[in-house]
Scaffold this motif. Structure first.
Motif, PDB file in Angstrom:
ATOM      1  N   ASN A 322      32.453 -41.676  -8.339  1.00 15.15           N
ATOM      2  CA  ASN A 322      31.018 -41.989  -8.311  1.00 15.15           C
ATOM      3  C   ASN A 322      30.318 -41.401  -9.526  1.00 15.15           C
ATOM      4  O   ASN A 322      29.431 -42.026 -10.105  1.00 15.15           O
ATOM      5  CB  ASN A 322      30.368 -41.437  -7.040  1.00 15.15           C
ATOM      6  CG  ASN A 322      30.568 -42.373  -5.873  1.00 15.15           C
ATOM      7  OD1 ASN A 322      31.045 -43.495  -6.050  1.00 15.15           O
ATOM      8  ND2 ASN A 322      30.238 -41.917  -4.689  1.00 15.15           N
ATOM      9  N   LYS A 325      31.180 -43.662 -12.356  1.00 19.50           N
ATOM     10  CA  LYS A 325      30.526 -44.965 -12.244  1.00 19.50           C
ATOM     11  C   LYS A 325      29.037 -44.901 -12.548  1.00 19.50           C
ATOM     12  O   LYS A 325      28.454 -45.843 -13.057  1.00 19.50           O
ATOM     13  CB  LYS A 325      30.712 -45.526 -10.820  1.00 19.50           C
ATOM     14  CG  LYS A 325      32.035 -46.222 -10.604  1.00 19.50           C
ATOM     15  CD  LYS A 325      32.032 -47.012  -9.305  1.00 19.50           C
ATOM     16  CE  LYS A 325      32.059 -46.108  -8.100  1.00 19.50           C
ATOM     17  NZ  LYS A 325      32.300 -46.776  -6.837  1.00 19.50           N
ATOM     18  N   ASN A 326      28.430 -43.770 -12.193  1.00 14.83           N
ATOM     19  CA  ASN A 326      26.975 -43.679 -12.333  1.00 14.83           C
ATOM     20  C   ASN A 326      26.532 -42.848 -13.539  1.00 14.83           C
ATOM     21  O   ASN A 326      25.381 -42.426 -13.613  1.00 14.83           O
ATOM     22  CB  ASN A 326      26.374 -43.085 -11.055  1.00 14.83           C
ATOM     23  CG  ASN A 326      26.563 -44.009  -9.873  1.00 14.83           C
ATOM     24  OD1 ASN A 326      25.914 -45.042  -9.771  1.00 14.83           O
ATOM     25  ND2 ASN A 326      27.485 -43.670  -9.004  1.00 14.83           N
ATOM     26  N   ASP A 346      27.564 -34.507 -12.099  1.00 14.80           N
ATOM     27  CA  ASP A 346      27.538 -35.452 -13.219  1.00 14.80           C
ATOM     28  C   ASP A 346      26.182 -35.399 -13.899  1.00 14.80           C
ATOM     29  O   ASP A 346      25.235 -34.820 -13.368  1.00 14.80           O
ATOM     30  CB  ASP A 346      27.865 -36.870 -12.733  1.00 14.80           C
ATOM     31  CG  ASP A 346      26.814 -37.412 -11.795  1.00 14.80           C
ATOM     32  OD1 ASP A 346      25.668 -37.612 -12.229  1.00 14.80           O
ATOM     33  OD2 ASP A 346      27.139 -37.627 -10.588  1.00 14.80           O
ATOM     34  N   TYR A 364      26.249 -49.222   1.917  1.00 14.90           N
ATOM     35  CA  TYR A 364      24.947 -48.994   1.301  1.00 14.90           C
ATOM     36  C   TYR A 364      25.094 -48.727  -0.190  1.00 14.90           C
ATOM     37  O   TYR A 364      25.881 -47.901  -0.629  1.00 14.90           O
ATOM     38  CB  TYR A 364      24.213 -47.818   1.962  1.00 14.90           C
ATOM     39  CG  TYR A 364      22.794 -47.737   1.474  1.00 14.90           C
ATOM     40  CD1 TYR A 364      21.808 -48.541   2.021  1.00 14.90           C
ATOM     41  CD2 TYR A 364      22.450 -46.910   0.403  1.00 14.90           C
ATOM     42  CE1 TYR A 364      20.507 -48.522   1.547  1.00 14.90           C
ATOM     43  CE2 TYR A 364      21.149 -46.873  -0.084  1.00 14.90           C
ATOM     44  CZ  TYR A 364      20.187 -47.688   0.490  1.00 14.90           C
ATOM     45  OH  TYR A 364      18.914 -47.673  -0.002  1.00 14.90           O
ATOM     46  N   LYS A 365      24.290 -49.467  -0.957  1.00 15.09           N
ATOM     47  CA  LYS A 365      24.273 -49.239  -2.400  1.00 15.09           C
ATOM     48  C   LYS A 365      22.836 -49.003  -2.797  1.00 15.09           C
ATOM     49  O   LYS A 365      21.934 -49.703  -2.336  1.00 15.09           O
ATOM     50  CB  LYS A 365      24.786 -50.480  -3.128  1.00 15.09           C
ATOM     51  CG  LYS A 365      26.280 -50.701  -2.979  1.00 15.09           C
ATOM     52  CD  LYS A 365      26.603 -51.903  -3.805  1.00 15.09           C
ATOM     53  CE  LYS A 365      28.060 -52.244  -3.798  1.00 15.09           C
ATOM     54  NZ  LYS A 365      28.286 -53.387  -4.676  1.00 15.09           N
ATOM     55  N   VAL A 366      22.622 -48.015  -3.683  1.00 16.48           N
ATOM     56  CA  VAL A 366      21.251 -47.700  -4.081  1.00 16.48           C
ATOM     57  C   VAL A 366      20.625 -48.913  -4.756  1.00 16.48           C
ATOM     58  O   VAL A 366      19.552 -49.370  -4.400  1.00 16.48           O
ATOM     59  CB  VAL A 366      21.220 -46.480  -5.016  1.00 16.48           C
ATOM     60  CG1 VAL A 366      19.845 -46.299  -5.622  1.00 16.48           C
ATOM     61  CG2 VAL A 366      21.628 -45.236  -4.236  1.00 16.48           C
ATOM     62  N   GLY A 374      31.829 -51.161  -6.727  1.00 17.54           N
ATOM     63  CA  GLY A 374      31.853 -50.529  -5.405  1.00 17.54           C
ATOM     64  C   GLY A 374      31.338 -51.445  -4.302  1.00 17.54           C
ATOM     65  O   GLY A 374      30.653 -52.435  -4.558  1.00 17.54           O
ATOM     66  N   GLY A 376      29.911 -49.837  -1.597  1.00 19.19           N
ATOM     67  CA  GLY A 376      29.060 -48.937  -0.814  1.00 19.19           C
ATOM     68  C   GLY A 376      29.845 -48.284   0.308  1.00 19.19           C
ATOM     69  O   GLY A 376      29.280 -47.901   1.334  1.00 19.19           O
ATOM     70  N   LEU A 379      31.236 -43.188  -0.224  1.00 15.96           N
ATOM     71  CA  LEU A 379      30.630 -41.979   0.336  1.00 15.96           C
ATOM     72  C   LEU A 379      30.729 -41.947   1.854  1.00 15.96           C
ATOM     73  O   LEU A 379      30.853 -40.872   2.447  1.00 15.96           O
ATOM     74  CB  LEU A 379      29.170 -41.878  -0.092  1.00 15.96           C
ATOM     75  CG  LEU A 379      28.962 -41.385  -1.521  1.00 15.96           C
ATOM     76  CD1 LEU A 379      27.484 -41.332  -1.854  1.00 15.96           C
ATOM     77  CD2 LEU A 379      29.575 -40.001  -1.703  1.00 15.96           C
TER      78      LEU A 379
END
Ligand code: ADP
Length: 412
Positions: A322, A325-326, A346, A364-366, A374, A376, A379
């Protein structure tokens, strides 16, 4: 046999025994009192009379209703008893009962036939009361058991009518705080849990169908395109095959993750291992996958952990992935163990404060445009695994600056 009948039998048995005991107690008590009264009578007046008789005899008088005798001589025997040797109740030849008591050297007796007849009648009445008491006892017991069982019957009726999808449909909780109140509350709590689970499963199936539909539609689209132009156009063929491979691989990953999530915590294999080795191994693994990133390991003190190394590895890999990715321009990720917590930090885009509680939900994805790969699920799998190991995940994040995920043992 139904509980109502069991209770009725037990109650009526107890009631009958109590009533019989009381009536027999009354009978024996009355018997003792009456015989004692006669005895007293003999001690006082009989003895007086005995002496009176002696004196009477001396004076030539006679008291005829008492039996009087010494050890050797019958002084007066109006009942034709003959010689007696000890105290007791004797039956005379004419059928009457005589009570004999001994006082000093004299045996004195009197007729107690009418008392014994009265006691006999009383005994018969006691037996009759005991037998007849079964009838009212059974009625009372049946009524009582019905009264006691009413709330249970109501509970059964309520439970039968429950619709798990309806959150208002619950069993009625009795007003008094007793065992039934506890039972009704336990059933309602259980129903809530089942309802939540049921809803989650419903959501889960609809989420899965939805999530699978997109890649499947895309696969279908590429297959149609290949059928039309793929045979002639090598470029379209290769591009489509690449995309098909990637999409299918993504779906395989997603199904793998889902399978991992469905695993029960019993499969977890606990072991003791060094955190330092664990972190170094993890670093090597992610460095191979993402060589363009820099992974820094921080450890305040070397120590061992006793948990599932494999499950902890999956959780940490999800957090590290994550982070990758972010991330933004700064391709640095810190990981380590400090103050009793494992962490992954990060310097990426961060998570809006109001989104933090939601990121652990399934699918769930922001921001759907943020990480295209991803589903979601990462996590939510990490959270589930952490919980089964007795850990919790905490998040600190600032938009534009980055996020830190902490993994620490749950305080009990
Ligand atoms: P995914 O597999 O899609 O990344 P996750 O469950 O792992 O799903 O994450 C849920 C959402 O939380 C992601 O859509 C992502 O936007 C956000 N998120 C997770 N980790 C980070 C992070 N380190 N920095 C910023 N956003 C994150």
């Amino acid at each position: 046999m139904k509980i109502a009948w069991k209770l009725t039998i037990i109650y009526s048995l107890i009631l009958t025994i109590i009533i019989s005991f009381l009536s027999f107690y009354y009978y024996f008590n009355t018997k003792t009192i009456l015989i004692d009264e006669h005895r007293k009578d003999l001690y006082i007046s009989g003895f007086g009379m005995g002496r009176g008789f002696m004196m009477g005899r001396m004076m030539g008088g006679r008291i005829s209703s008492f039996y009087i005798a010494t050890n050797t001589e019958i002084i007066q025997d109006p009942f034709n008893l003959g010689k007696v040797e000890k105290e007791g109740i004797y039956k005379s030849s004419d059928g009457s009962y005589v009570l004999i008591v001994k006082r000093d050297s004299l045996f004195i007796g009197k007729d107690i036939t009418s008392t014994l007849y009265a006691l006999d009648r009383l005994q018969n009445i006691s037996i009759l009361i005991s037998i007849l008491s079964i009838i009212p006892s059974t009625f009372i017991s049946y009524f009582l058991s019905q009264k006691i069982l009413y709330p249970i019957r109501k509970l059964i009726k309520d439970a039968k009518n429950i619709d798990i999808r309806d959150s208002n449909s619950r069993v009625e909780v009795p007003k008094t705080r007793d065992e039934l109140w506890e039972l009704a509350n336990t059933i309602n709590t259980m129903l809530e849990r089942i309802e939540r689970l049921y809803k989650r499963e419903e959501e889960f199936s609809s989420d899965i169908s939805h999530e699978l539909k997109t890649p499947l539609t895309s696969i279908l689209g590429y297959i149609k395109m290949l059928k039309r132009w793929g045979k002639e156009d090598k470029k379209i063929l290769n591009e489509s095959l690449d995309i098909l491979e990637e999409t299918t691989q993504n779906m395989v990953n997603m199904v793998d993750t889902l399978l991992e999530m469905a695993k029960t915590p019993e499969n977890i294999n606990y072991e003791e291992f060094s955190i330092k080795d664990f972190l170094e191994e993890l670093r090597e693994k992610v460095l191979n996958l993402y060589p363009e990133f820099q992974f820094n390991v921080y450890l305040d003190k070397e120590r061992n952990l006793f948990t599932s190394r494999k499950a902890l590895g999956i959780i940490m890999s999800i957090l590290l992935e994550n982070g990758v990715k972010n991330s933004l321009d700064k391709k640095v990720i810190d990981l380590g163990y400090q103050n009793g917590k494992l962490f992954v930090k990060d310097y990426g885009m961060g998570i809006p404060k109001e989104e933090i509680p939601k990121i652990f939900e399934r699918f769930y994805k922001v921001d759907r445009s943020r990480s295209s790969k991803g589903y979601g699920l990462g996590l939510s799998l990490a959270k589930k695994l952490a919980e089964s190991l007795g850990f919790e995940i905490l998040v600190e994040s600032k938009e534009g600056e980055g996020s830190t995920f902490y993994l620490q043992r749950k305080s009990v």
